[in-house]
Structure formats: structure tokens, C-alpha cells
Design a protein around this motif. Structure first.
Motif, PDB file in Angstrom:
ATOM      1  N   VAL A 271     -12.432   1.955  -4.127  1.00  0.00           N
ATOM      2  CA  VAL A 271     -11.907   0.643  -3.721  1.00  0.00           C
ATOM      3  C   VAL A 271     -12.821  -0.415  -4.326  1.00  0.00           C
ATOM      4  N   THR A 272     -12.245  -1.281  -5.143  1.00  0.00           N
ATOM      5  CA  THR A 272     -13.076  -2.239  -5.892  1.00  0.00           C
ATOM      6  C   THR A 272     -13.166  -3.597  -5.199  1.00  0.00           C
TER       7      THR A 272
ATOM      8  N   LEU B   3       2.281   2.298  -3.728  1.00  0.00           N
ATOM      9  CA  LEU B   3       1.408   2.716  -4.829  1.00  0.00           C
ATOM     10  C   LEU B   3       1.745   4.143  -5.260  1.00  0.00           C
TER      11      LEU B   3
ATOM     12  N   PRO C 100     -14.359  -5.582  -1.999  1.00  0.00           N
ATOM     13  CA  PRO C 100     -15.161  -5.442  -0.779  1.00  0.00           C
ATOM     14  C   PRO C 100     -14.418  -5.984   0.445  1.00  0.00           C
TER      15      PRO C 100
ATOM     16  N   TYR D 199      -6.394  -3.472   6.881  1.00  0.00           N
ATOM     17  CA  TYR D 199      -5.767  -2.269   7.424  1.00  0.00           C
ATOM     18  C   TYR D 199      -5.492  -2.416   8.912  1.00  0.00           C
TER      19      TYR D 199
ATOM     20  N   GLU E 176       0.807  -1.218   0.000  1.00  0.00           N
ATOM     21  CA  GLU E 176       0.000   0.000   0.000  1.00  0.00           C
ATOM     22  C   GLU E 176       0.848   1.280   0.000  1.00  0.00           C
TER      23      GLU E 176
ATOM     24  N   TRP F 186      -2.042   1.911  16.299  1.00  0.00           N
ATOM     25  CA  TRP F 186      -2.439   3.181  16.909  1.00  0.00           C
ATOM     26  C   TRP F 186      -2.334   3.079  18.436  1.00  0.00           C
TER      27      TRP F 186
END
Lengths: 97, 391
Positions: free
Chosen positions: A19-20, A8, A22, A28, A5, A33
Motif C-alpha cells: 500500500v503506497t 480492483l 499512508p 476502511y 476497492e 462489523w
């Protein structure tokens, strides 16, 4: 090979960043975090599942023994499960610790 | 061929959207709205157009509903003005970044406070950076033509961007003008129904407007910027096709009697018509004055502007908006910046004029031409002036 990612380029993006695929949100990692992580004392657990209901990330599932445990790939360490657990199974500890 | 009709420009814009056979109109009908959406509502209610008319609770919701309908591939139209455009503001960015080919007519009006809804381009300038293609019309015919043609531009698979068709509030929207109507067949042939390449479709699911963390947001914005920059030549392509089909040709910068002119006026929107009369008068008196009219505001036509300015010595940019504490007129600032790299660029003077619907007459354009050299020679940091203000 599919690009990572962060490899890109702007030319690789679909129109309007559509976003193609599903369900790709699952890929992600939100676990990075986290500043605190939940730890468990399963001896106290009554398997009520309240923690999984309260979890805003929906990342708590049952492990092989049927105890409820968060998936650290997604767990943001908010501590809501720890706060809501009626039998005080969950303690939050600093990630460094 | 169609026919020539005397009609209020707002109604003509609605008729253009009807001829474009739009599928969805989402609009908020209260002040400062115009007759555009009122007439669209009549058209749909009377069964003259097979479309969904969604009367929403605010302009913010109007644009949000447009996002949804456009994302399914429906041809989507709305109109707004002044404060309404401001309330849409955050959603406008979403429409362009999601590459949704919505067409919106904007009646340009002043912004509060003090309360004033008359003709003014403060609303237009406030949405400069939202990523839409922005076309500024000078008269009713242009407003009609660009409403139709903008669907063809927006829906081109190489473009896929929303388009704003700007028309000065009252000066255009509320006056009756003679307008050439093409036939329905001509319009249908010019803008056949399109197919959005990746629509919302349960049989082939997609997600739009997703989360983009720091590692990809910059790339997303670069793609968006390249896309709108590339749209300029495609816009001209479609304007040329429009000219072939309907006999009226449009360009990013229109020149009027600029041959050998030492001084050029530059206007946006309905100022152009009055300025043409002023230029005719000054030319008759032997003055070397011409006029440029900026039609395409975004993407900004740098090369076309430089070419049109040519060897003029003075350029007077007349804005109907003010950037407070900054550059004066926003168009003035952009035009001056566009000419900065030119070896022999003209002295550029800006006037902020006609705010809140104040009339700027032929005489006043003449006075600007007289006044400009005095300002240009002051050497002030920003050579602009609020024109006609009482001291």
C-alpha cells in the motif's frame, strides 16, 4: 476514475499488495462489523473521556458540545465504552432495534 | 578465472553468500543448523564482510528478521535445516506473498519423531506450497553456484521472489568437495547491487503485508501465482547467463544418458550422482536405462519434464520423503500428475527411499529398475513402495 476497492483486478495490485498511500486504513469501514451500537444519555455525562481511552478502535471523539461519542464508520460495537463509563451514559442496543 | 578449492560444502555456501556481498544474515545457530551460518558469523566477525549478522532466538524469528531487512532493500541471506525450516513455516508464506527476494540455503534433513537429523527431504516437501522458488542441488558445486545465481533471480524486478537453495543434509553439507571459485570481480559483475522498487523508506512511506478482506484476497493470490509461473522462463534466462559467465549450464530438468531409454529413473538432489553411476553400469550391460534429475521444484517445470520423459515406457521416481496416508512420494505424485494428460505416458512407479539418511547405493538403484515393472503390473491404486524396508 479511481476504481472502488471491490472492482480492483489482480493486475491492479502493487507488487506484494504493498500500500503506497499512508493512512489508508482510515478509508476502511469497520462499522459494518457491528451488531450493537452505542446510544447516549448525555445528561449523565461528566466528559471524563474514559470511554475514548478504553476504545480499542480509537474511534471516540468529542462532539460540538464536548460530549464523547463514537464514530459509527469505524465503531465495531464491542461495548467496552458502555462497560467502562463511570456514570452509565452509554447503552448498547441491537442494530435492528 | 578463479581457482579450484577443496572445501566443506557448507563453508562453500557461506563463501558464496560472502561473494554475493550480502548486507544482512539473520540466523538461529543451534541444532539442526549447519556450518553455513557458523561460517557466516566468522566471516562477519573477522571483518571480511561488511554485513549485519543478527543471531536471533529461533528460526521463526530468523525468517521474521529477514522479512524486515529485505523489505528495506538489503540483500538478505539465511540458512536452515529440518526442524528449523518447520519452525519458520508460517513466515515463509509472508516472504513470498510480500515479494521479498531473500535467498535461503536449506540443508535437507529428516523430521522428528523419532529424532533423526540426517539427510532426508521431508522438510523440503513440507514447504512445497509456501510460494518460494525452489532449486534442488545435486553436489557442492551446484550448491555454491545456485547460492550466487539465486540472488540474481530473486532480485530481478520481474521476479522479486524468495529462493530456497536445497542441498541434502550431510550428503552435501558435511562433505568436502572440490569447488570452482570464481573471482570476486566476476561475481560482483554477475550480481550487481540491486534496488528494491518499493522499500520501507520514511521519505516515501509504504505499508507491507496489510489486511486483505475477502473482496481482494483472491486477486492477491492470483497475482502471486501468475508471478511465480512467469518466473520460470526468467530463471532459465539467468541460468543461461550464469553458464555464459562461469561455464556451467543449468536446466529445470537435467537428462543423463536418456537417448532411446525405455526406463528412466527420476531423482531429486544428491541421489542423482549415485544414480548416474548406476545408469552407466546398466548401460554398459546393454540395459535401456537413463536418468532425469529434477532441479527446479517450484515453479514446477511441466513442459520440460514432459519433453525430457519423451517416449520412455517406464518412469521410476525416487523420493526421499513420504506423504503419510496419501500419494507415497510427493515428487512421484506430482510427476505422475504432470504426465496424466499425455497420450502415451509411461508407467510411473514410485519408491520412497533413503529416509533418515539411509544410504541408497548403485546396486539399490539397479534393484529399483528390476523391481519397478513388478509393481507397475500390479494395477494397485498407488504404485509405490517403501524401498529397502525390513519386513
Amino acid at each position: 476514475m479511481k476504481k472502488l476497492e471491490n472492482e480492483l483486478t489482480w493486475k491492479d495490485l502493487e507488487i506484494g499488495c504493498i500500500v503506497t498511500e499512508p493512512g489508508s486504513t482510515r478509508e476502511y469501514r469497520t462499522g459494518d462489523w457491528r451488531s450493537q451500537r452505542p446510544t447516549y444519555d448525555f445528561k449523565k455525562c461528566i466528559k471524563c473521556g474514559l470511554c475514548s481511552i478504553y476504545c480499542p478502535e480509537g474511534c471516540i471523539g468529542q462532539n460540538a458540545e464536548g460530549y464523547f461519542q463514537s464514530n459509527l464508520f469505524w465503531c465495531k460495537g464491542c461495548g467496552i465504552c458502555s462497560k467502562e463509563c463511570p456514570t452509565k451514559v452509554i447503552s448498547m442496543v441491537n442494530e435492528e432495534a | 578465472m578463479g581457482k579450484r578449492v577443496g572445501i566443506e560444502v557448507s563453508l562453500a555456501i557461506a563463501e558464496a553468500a560472502k561473494m554475493a556481498d550480502v548486507d544482512v544474515i539473520a540466523a538461529y545457530p543451534i541444532t539442526p543448523q549447519t556450518h553455513i551460518v557458523e561460517h557466516m558469523a566468522e566471516i562477519v566477525a573477522n571483518g571480511d564482510l561488511d554485513a549485519e549478522y543478527i543471531p536471533v532466538e529461533s528460526e521463526h524469528s530468523a525468517m521474521s528478521a529477514c522479512l524486515g531487512s529485505s523489505a528495506t532493500g538489503a540483500r538478505t541471506f539465511t540458512a536452515t535445516a529440518g526442524q528449523g525450516l518447520e519452525l519458520m513455516h508460517e513466515v515463509l508464506y509472508v516472504a513470498s506473498a510480500m515479494r521479498l527476494p531473500i535467498v535461503m540455503a536449506v540443508a535437507n534433513r529428516a523430521l522428528s519423531s523419532p529424532l533423526n537429523v540426517w539427510g532426508d527431504q521431508s522438510d523440503l516437501m513440507a514447504v512445497r506450497d509456501v510460494g518460494w522458488i525452489q532449486i534442488i542441488c545435486e553436489n557442492g558445486q551446484e550448491a555454491f553456484d545456485h547460492t550466487i545465481c539465486s540472488f540474481r533471480i530473486a532480485e530481478d524486478n520481474r521476479v522479486l521472489l524468495p529462493v530456497m537453495v536445497h542441498c541434502d543434509g550431510f550428503y552435501l553439507t558435511h562433505v568436502v568437495e572440490p569447488i570452482e571459485f570464481p573471482t570476486q570481480e566476476e561475481v560482483t559483475n554477475f550480481i550487481p547491487k540491486f534496488k528494491y522498487p518499493l522499500p520501507l523508506d520514511t521519505s516515501k512511506p509504504v505499508s507491507m503485508g496489510c489486511f486483505a478482506p475477502t473482496f481482494i484476497y483472491t486477486e492477491a493470490k492470483k497475482a502471486q501465482e501468475v508471478n511465480i509461473l512467469n518466473s520460470k522462463k526468467i530463471i532459465q534466462e539467468h541460468w543461461d547467463a550464469f553458464g555464459k559467465a562461469f561455464g556451467r549450464y543449468y536446466h529445470p530438468v537435467e537428462s543423463y544418458r536418456t537417448e532411446g531409454a525405455k526406463t528412466l529413473l527420476l531423482t531429486l538432489g544428491s541421489f542423482g550422482e549415485t544414480a548416474m553411476t548406476a545408469v552407466d553400469k546398466m548401460r554398459d550391460e546393454g540395459k535401456s536405462v537413463g536418468l532425469l534429475k529434477l532441479r527446479l521444484w517450484r515453479p514446477f517445470p511441466y513442459q520440460e519434464l514432459r519433453k525430457a520423459v519423451g517416449n520412455a515406457e517406464n518412469l521410476i521416481v525416487v523420493d526421499r520423503a513420504l506423504s503419510f496416508g496419501g500419494c507415497g512420494g510427493p515428487a512421484y505424485s506430482e510427476v505422475r500428475s504432470a504426465l496424466y494428460s499425455e497420450k502415451n505416458h509411461p508407467k510411473v512407479v514410485g519408491f520412497v527411499a533413503g529416509l533418515g539418511g539411509r544410504d541408497i547405493t548403485v546396486t539399490e538403484f539397479e534393484n529399483m529398475v528390476k523391481r519397478a515393472p513388478q509393481i507397475a503390473n500390479t494395477g494397485a491404486e498407488n504404485e509405490y513402495e517403501m524401498f529397502g524396508v525390513r519386513e
